[in-house]
Motif scaffolding. Sequence first.
Motif, PDB file in Angstrom:
ATOM      1  N   ARG A 193     -14.264   8.534  10.105  1.00  0.00           N
ATOM      2  CA  ARG A 193     -15.482   7.997   9.510  1.00  0.00           C
ATOM      3  C   ARG A 193     -16.089   9.000   8.531  1.00  0.00           C
ATOM      4  NH1 ARG A 193     -17.896   3.458   7.863  1.00  0.00           N
ATOM      5  NH2 ARG A 193     -20.121   3.829   7.590  1.00  0.00           N
ATOM      6  N   LEU A 194     -16.133  10.260   8.913  1.00  0.00           N
ATOM      7  CA  LEU A 194     -16.708  11.283   8.051  1.00  0.00           C
ATOM      8  C   LEU A 194     -15.924  11.388   6.742  1.00  0.00           C
ATOM      9  CD1 LEU A 194     -18.763  13.524   7.598  1.00  0.00           C
ATOM     10  CD2 LEU A 194     -17.188  15.099   8.756  1.00  0.00           C
ATOM     11  N   ALA A 195     -14.599  11.384   6.828  1.00  0.00           N
ATOM     12  CA  ALA A 195     -13.784  11.473   5.625  1.00  0.00           C
ATOM     13  C   ALA A 195     -14.052  10.291   4.703  1.00  0.00           C
ATOM     14  CB  ALA A 195     -12.300  11.529   5.994  1.00  0.00           C
ATOM     15  N   PHE A 196     -14.221   9.108   5.295  1.00  0.00           N
ATOM     16  CA  PHE A 196     -14.455   7.928   4.469  1.00  0.00           C
ATOM     17  C   PHE A 196     -15.823   7.960   3.797  1.00  0.00           C
ATOM     18  CE2 PHE A 196     -16.043   3.502   4.134  1.00  0.00           C
ATOM     19  CZ  PHE A 196     -15.221   3.104   3.089  1.00  0.00           C
ATOM     20  N   VAL A 197     -16.884   8.249   4.554  1.00  0.00           N
ATOM     21  CA  VAL A 197     -18.221   8.226   3.958  1.00  0.00           C
ATOM     22  C   VAL A 197     -18.377   9.326   2.906  1.00  0.00           C
ATOM     23  CG1 VAL A 197     -19.271   7.144   5.985  1.00  0.00           C
ATOM     24  CG2 VAL A 197     -19.273   9.637   5.796  1.00  0.00           C
ATOM     25  N   GLN A 198     -17.685  10.445   3.098  1.00  0.00           N
ATOM     26  CA  GLN A 198     -17.729  11.494   2.085  1.00  0.00           C
ATOM     27  C   GLN A 198     -16.979  11.059   0.828  1.00  0.00           C
ATOM     28  OE1 GLN A 198     -16.207  14.924   4.197  1.00  0.00           O
ATOM     29  NE2 GLN A 198     -18.253  15.629   4.740  1.00  0.00           N
ATOM     30  N   SER A 199     -15.874  10.342   1.000  1.00  0.00           N
ATOM     31  CA  SER A 199     -15.074   9.930  -0.157  1.00  0.00           C
ATOM     32  C   SER A 199     -15.824   8.936  -1.039  1.00  0.00           C
ATOM     33  CB  SER A 199     -13.750   9.312   0.315  1.00  0.00           C
ATOM     34  OG  SER A 199     -13.950   8.028   0.894  1.00  0.00           O
ATOM     35  N   ARG A 200     -16.739   8.169  -0.463  1.00  0.00           N
ATOM     36  CA  ARG A 200     -17.459   7.165  -1.250  1.00  0.00           C
ATOM     37  C   ARG A 200     -18.339   7.793  -2.334  1.00  0.00           C
ATOM     38  NH1 ARG A 200     -19.426   3.088   3.563  1.00  0.00           N
ATOM     39  NH2 ARG A 200     -20.820   4.837   3.979  1.00  0.00           N
ATOM     40  N   PHE A 201     -18.764   9.031  -2.115  1.00  0.00           N
ATOM     41  CA  PHE A 201     -19.641   9.676  -3.094  1.00  0.00           C
ATOM     42  C   PHE A 201     -18.943   9.931  -4.429  1.00  0.00           C
ATOM     43  CE2 PHE A 201     -22.018  11.086   0.783  1.00  0.00           C
ATOM     44  CZ  PHE A 201     -23.179  10.408   0.488  1.00  0.00           C
ATOM     45  N   ALA A 202     -17.613   9.873  -4.433  1.00  0.00           N
ATOM     46  CA  ALA A 202     -16.896  10.038  -5.696  1.00  0.00           C
ATOM     47  C   ALA A 202     -17.168   8.879  -6.646  1.00  0.00           C
ATOM     48  CB  ALA A 202     -15.395  10.162  -5.435  1.00  0.00           C
ATOM     49  N   LEU A 203     -17.578   7.726  -6.103  1.00  0.00           N
ATOM     50  CA  LEU A 203     -17.840   6.553  -6.925  1.00  0.00           C
ATOM     51  C   LEU A 203     -19.330   6.199  -6.986  1.00  0.00           C
ATOM     52  CD1 LEU A 203     -14.899   4.202  -5.832  1.00  0.00           C
ATOM     53  CD2 LEU A 203     -15.081   5.560  -7.918  1.00  0.00           C
ATOM     54  N   THR A 204     -20.025   6.294  -5.862  1.00  0.00           N
ATOM     55  CA  THR A 204     -21.432   5.886  -5.814  1.00  0.00           C
ATOM     56  C   THR A 204     -22.268   6.684  -6.816  1.00  0.00           C
ATOM     57  OG1 THR A 204     -21.301   5.190  -3.502  1.00  0.00           O
ATOM     58  CG2 THR A 204     -23.475   5.762  -4.347  1.00  0.00           C
ATOM     59  N   ARG A 205     -23.090   5.978  -7.566  1.00  0.00           N
ATOM     60  CA  ARG A 205     -23.908   6.621  -8.597  1.00  0.00           C
ATOM     61  C   ARG A 205     -25.123   7.314  -7.984  1.00  0.00           C
ATOM     62  NH1 ARG A 205     -24.454   2.509 -13.761  1.00  0.00           N
ATOM     63  NH2 ARG A 205     -22.239   2.054 -14.046  1.00  0.00           N
ATOM     64  N   ARG A 206     -25.274   8.584  -8.313  1.00  0.00           N
ATOM     65  CA  ARG A 206     -26.407   9.331  -7.771  1.00  0.00           C
ATOM     66  C   ARG A 206     -27.731   8.727  -8.238  1.00  0.00           C
ATOM     67  NH1 ARG A 206     -28.402  14.311  -5.654  1.00  0.00           N
ATOM     68  NH2 ARG A 206     -30.611  13.812  -5.440  1.00  0.00           N
ATOM     69  N   GLU A 207     -27.802   8.259  -9.498  1.00  0.00           N
ATOM     70  CA  GLU A 207     -29.060   7.685  -9.975  1.00  0.00           C
ATOM     71  C   GLU A 207     -29.428   6.418  -9.212  1.00  0.00           C
ATOM     72  OE1 GLU A 207     -25.941   6.364 -13.152  1.00  0.00           O
ATOM     73  OE2 GLU A 207     -26.270   8.035 -11.745  1.00  0.00           O
ATOM     74  N   CYS A 208     -28.420   5.716  -8.700  1.00  0.00           N
ATOM     75  CA  CYS A 208     -28.690   4.535  -7.883  1.00  0.00           C
ATOM     76  C   CYS A 208     -29.323   4.945  -6.558  1.00  0.00           C
ATOM     77  CB  CYS A 208     -27.397   3.762  -7.636  1.00  0.00           C
ATOM     78  SG  CYS A 208     -27.607   2.320  -6.562  1.00  0.00           S
ATOM     79  N   VAL A 209     -28.788   5.983  -5.927  1.00  0.00           N
ATOM     80  CA  VAL A 209     -29.353   6.455  -4.660  1.00  0.00           C
ATOM     81  C   VAL A 209     -30.783   6.930  -4.873  1.00  0.00           C
ATOM     82  CG1 VAL A 209     -29.044   7.996  -2.693  1.00  0.00           C
ATOM     83  CG2 VAL A 209     -27.038   7.120  -3.899  1.00  0.00           C
ATOM     84  N   ASP A 210     -31.034   7.663  -5.957  1.00  0.00           N
ATOM     85  CA  ASP A 210     -32.396   8.096  -6.275  1.00  0.00           C
ATOM     86  C   ASP A 210     -33.331   6.892  -6.399  1.00  0.00           C
ATOM     87  OD1 ASP A 210     -31.334  10.630  -6.388  1.00  0.00           O
ATOM     88  OD2 ASP A 210     -31.721  10.935  -8.519  1.00  0.00           O
TER      89      ASP A 210
END
Length: 301
Positions: A202-219
Amino acid sequence: MTAPKQSTSRDDPAVVRDAAIGEIDWAAPVPGSVRGVFEAPSGRLAVVSMGDPAAPRVVLIPGATGSKEDFALMLPLLAEAGYRVEAYDLAGNYESHLAGPPADGRYDYSLFVDDLTAVLASGAPAHLLGYSFAGIIAQLVVAEHPELVRSLTLLTTPPDAGNSYRHVKLIGPLSWVLTPHVGAGLMIWGIRTNKNRVGPSRLAFVQSRFALTRRECVDDIVGLMMRAPDVAASVRAAGIPVLVATSRHDLWPVERYSLHADRLGARLAVYETGHSPCETTPHQLVRDMLELMSGADGSSA
């Protein structure tokens, strides 16, 4: 306040099944599921679906930094119960990272509401689950388009309008001085450093998602959660069955969820886990959803 429904008995089959969950490959497709895309107002959304397309419909929406894979353990349970289940990545998140506002725009409530409204309007009225931030979006859609939703499940959704972080355990008093960017940074730091104590897959997967997820969207999402609208009266007036599902060890105290359930006229379920019952107590969550949904559509589930 609403008395919570709890399942802690070792004789409860759902509790037994949840206790037996081990490591799974969260990046692997769920056997029998179908991946696709949906052309939403904000762009192309990554979708996974499972079950008979003619069956009653269930739509599951993940929260900030999450994805459709968060429901991997729920998909087969809902499909086996006779439902057509669909989940998609929010715009700006994981495989929907290319979806979003125009170049000079922001990820705002109208963007997420318009996307979910389009998804729901593309088929029969659906049973809807919003997880965490997505539960705020789900409530807005119910308030505006109750005809599209047959039942509503709010899974560890912030229970307070306004600055929804103000009652978060331990750090709530600091929420008034945090900017959305700093708040998002803390969220991402907590995920990357495994503050939720998830397993290695699970940790490996949730960390890998950050390669695509836009930081400005999270902000932007954190900023939206700092000004959550109050539509409880409109959701209650919609007259659909509502389940508020949380956990003993969630970010917000159970008492806040109980107050919110009262305002919604909702049932309250509390599980002995953390912020992600969809991952850790999916059998108990699906059991309670099926009870809610069967009352709404007269199914035998």
